[in-house]
Design an enzyme around this catalytic site. Structure first.
Site, PDB file in Angstrom:
ATOM      1  CE  LYS A 225       8.873   2.702   2.093  1.00 34.30           C
ATOM      2  NZ  LYS A 225       7.449   3.061   2.231  1.00 34.30           N
TER       3      LYS A 225
HETATM    4  C1  LIG Z   1       6.413   2.631   1.418  1.00 31.22           C
HETATM    5  C2  LIG Z   1       5.037   2.626   1.938  1.00 31.22           C
HETATM    6  C3  LIG Z   1       4.002   1.903   1.305  1.00 31.22           C
HETATM    7  C4  LIG Z   1       4.193   1.185  -0.010  1.00 31.22           C
HETATM    8  O1  LIG Z   1       5.033   0.050   0.092  1.00 31.22           O
HETATM    9  P1  LIG Z   1       5.703  -0.578  -1.218  1.00 31.22           P
HETATM   10  O2  LIG Z   1       6.689  -1.554  -0.687  1.00 31.22           O
HETATM   11  O3  LIG Z   1       6.370   0.571  -1.930  1.00 31.22           O
HETATM   12  O4  LIG Z   1       4.620  -1.195  -2.021  1.00 31.22           O
HETATM   13  C5  LIG Z   1       2.752   1.887   1.885  1.00 31.22           C
HETATM   14  N1  LIG Z   1       2.499   2.559   3.032  1.00 31.22           N
HETATM   15  C6  LIG Z   1       3.468   3.260   3.661  1.00 31.22           C
HETATM   16  C7  LIG Z   1       3.110   4.000   4.909  1.00 31.22           C
HETATM   17  C8  LIG Z   1       4.756   3.320   3.159  1.00 31.22           C
HETATM   18  O5  LIG Z   1       5.704   4.034   3.798  1.00 31.22           O
END
Ligand SMILES: *Cc1c(COP(=O)(O)O)cnc(C)c1O
Length: 477
Positions: free
Chosen positions: A120
């Site tokens: 993220k």
């Molecule tokens: C947010 C997140 C996801 C999922 O991603 P999306 O964009 O919501 O599909 C998967 N793995 C981790 C570690 C995350 O922080």
């Protein structure tokens, strides 16, 4: 270029106009009127660019209303090696999002070397700089209010810390996060970051945020906003690393690849869909879920049936524990040929707590042309995959990446290079690593001893008025 709403009832807007907002006024999600296309010549030119330059090239297509020199300054400032240095010890930190090859044709794209050890950061760091830029221009300010059970909240705080014009009020469930996650968030001492530990569970924190957001007068008086996963700026910034991964895993732009994506809210894989629609040669987009399999169910059966929060499982890949996938609407808009009245019809059913079914419609026949396949993974699969990857390749992966790797290997078409997106580092999910391997995960140097740093947070009851009073007390004027 203008952005339109999936529900078709909002005025088209520019990138800058939608940057600070969330949903369109008609309740839909914004998408470009048409996806910008990438020519073969551009692909050739982009192949050897640094990450920062690639981000500039891709973002220029999405944000033509930001002057090129300004955008270049922002991408240069965001994508520097120092910010993405929280890598495993043998990682190639001279690069941003380096490709780790497990064996020929099987790769992991390291997206989790940023400040909070999750992918993220890749988009959120850009968003922090874009927000600051936009707010400076309009002499505005923004108070970001959110609830988190871990990853999103910390990524937002690390992206917004020290930014002028921005404050973050982040609610988290008191005593419910891991010691590591708590330390990551609560040890931030920046005066514009406010951690609020709510005496309740995550849903209580989420309800408080909703209650404040539904008070429109308060919301507008105190410039309350969010940074949730439907924000277009985040999705567009995620498109960049699909290009980066593609170039790193191939030798020429005639080759096809498969991406495997651990998925929750469908934000990450939606960016892959957009990269593909722009012309990046992606043959397969492999969607991996954990036990919360609402998306796997759709791609297998044609039925989208969101669950209630009470039917959401708490798993060892917690960032994928979702009951409905907020970005899924963007993909379905393309699937139905951008027919917004059809889309509204489907989402009326979803918003009323129901489901929709594309069987016996032309959309079911169209689905394979979008390149998606899917699969799910369980706790035992995660343990097995973490163990096998460690034993076979000497590489430690986290629980979410394990879901992606397991499903990716299962679903890849023979002969395609497979690029698995690494969505977090194992250090973030210690307990499951210990369960799988009997040892603690390696921690990036900068995170050693983080639990013993002084922490700063406001403990609060589940009380809307108390939350409002806290915001009022900390927003001058
Ligand atoms: C947010 C997140 C996801 C999922 O991603 P999306 O964009 O919501 O599909 C998967 N793995 C981790 C570690 C995350 O922080």
């Amino acid at each position: 270029m203008k952005y339109i709403s999936t529900r078709g009832l909002a005025t088209p807007k520019t990138f800058t106009e939608i940057l600070l907002g969330g949903l369109a006024p008609d309740g839909g999600l914004y998408l470009p009127e048409e996806y910008p296309q990438v020519t073969r010549k551009e692909l050739d030119e982009w192949r050897n660019l640094s990450y920062a330059d690639l981000a500039f090239a891709v973002m220029s297509k999405f944000a033509p209303d930001i002057p090129a020199a300004d955008l270049k300054a922002i991408t240069d400032k965001t994508y520097t090696a120092e910010v993405y240095s929280n890598a495993r010890a043998d990682s190639d930190v001279s690069q941003i999002a380096p490709l780790l090859t497990l064996e020929p044709g099987l790769h992991i794209l390291e997206l989790s070397n940023g400040p909070t050890l999750a992918f993220k950061d890749m988009a959120m760091q850009l968003l922090g700089n874009l927000f600051e830029y936009a707010l400076d221009k309009q002499h505005g300010e923004l108070n970001i209010l959110g609830a988190t059970s871990g990853d999103t909240g910390s990524a937002a705080e690390y992206a917004m810390r020290g930014k002028h014009g921005i404050r973050v009020f982040m609610l988290s469930p008191h005593g419910k996060m891991s010691a590591f996650q708590t330390a990551q968030m609560y040890s931030l001492q920046d005066p514009n970051i406010f951690n609020i530990a709510v005496r309740g569970v995550f849903d209580d924190a989420q309800d408080l945020v909703k209650a404040v957001s539904n008070d429109h007068a308060f919301k507008s008086k105190y410039h309350i906003g969010t940074v949730n996963s439907i924000n277009w700026g985040r999705i567009s910034a995620q498109v960049v690393y699909y290009f980066k991964g593609y170039f790193a895993a191939t030798e020429s732009n005639g080759e096809q690849v498969a991406f495997s994506v651990p998925s929750g809210n469908f934000g990450n894989i939606c960016a892959g869909h957009i990269a593909r629609m722009m012309g990046l040669p992606i043959a397969q987009l492999i969607l991996a879920t954990n036990e919360n399999d609402v998306l796997d169910e759709f791609f297998k059966t044609g039925i989208y049936r969101p669950r209630g929060t009470a039917q959401t499982f708490h798993t060892s890949s917690p960032s994928m524990d979702i009951s409905k996938a907020s970005n899924f609407e963007r993909f379905v808009f393309d699937l139905v040929g951008r027919d917004s009245s059809k889309l509204r019809e489907f989402w009326e059913q979803v918003d009323a707590g129901g489901a929709f079914d594309i069987n016996d419609t032309p959309y079911w026949d169209a689905l394979p042309s979008f390149g998606f396949v899917s699969g799910k993974s369980t706790h035992q699969d995660r343990l097995d995959t973490i163990r096998a990857t460690w034993e076979k390749y000497g590489v430690m992966i986290d629980t979410h990446t394990a879901d992606g790797l397991k499903v990716g290997i299962e679903q890849r078409r023979h002969g395609l290079p497979l690029i698995c997106l690494e969505t977090a580092l194992p250090a973030k999910f210690e307990a499951t690593i210990i369960e799988a391997l009997g040892c603690e995960p390696e921690r990036p140097v900068s995170m050693e001893g983080i639990e013993s740093l002084p922490q700063r947070c406001e403990v609060m009851e589940v009380d809307v008025e108390a939350l409002k009073a806290f915001i009022v007390a900390n927003v001058p004027g």
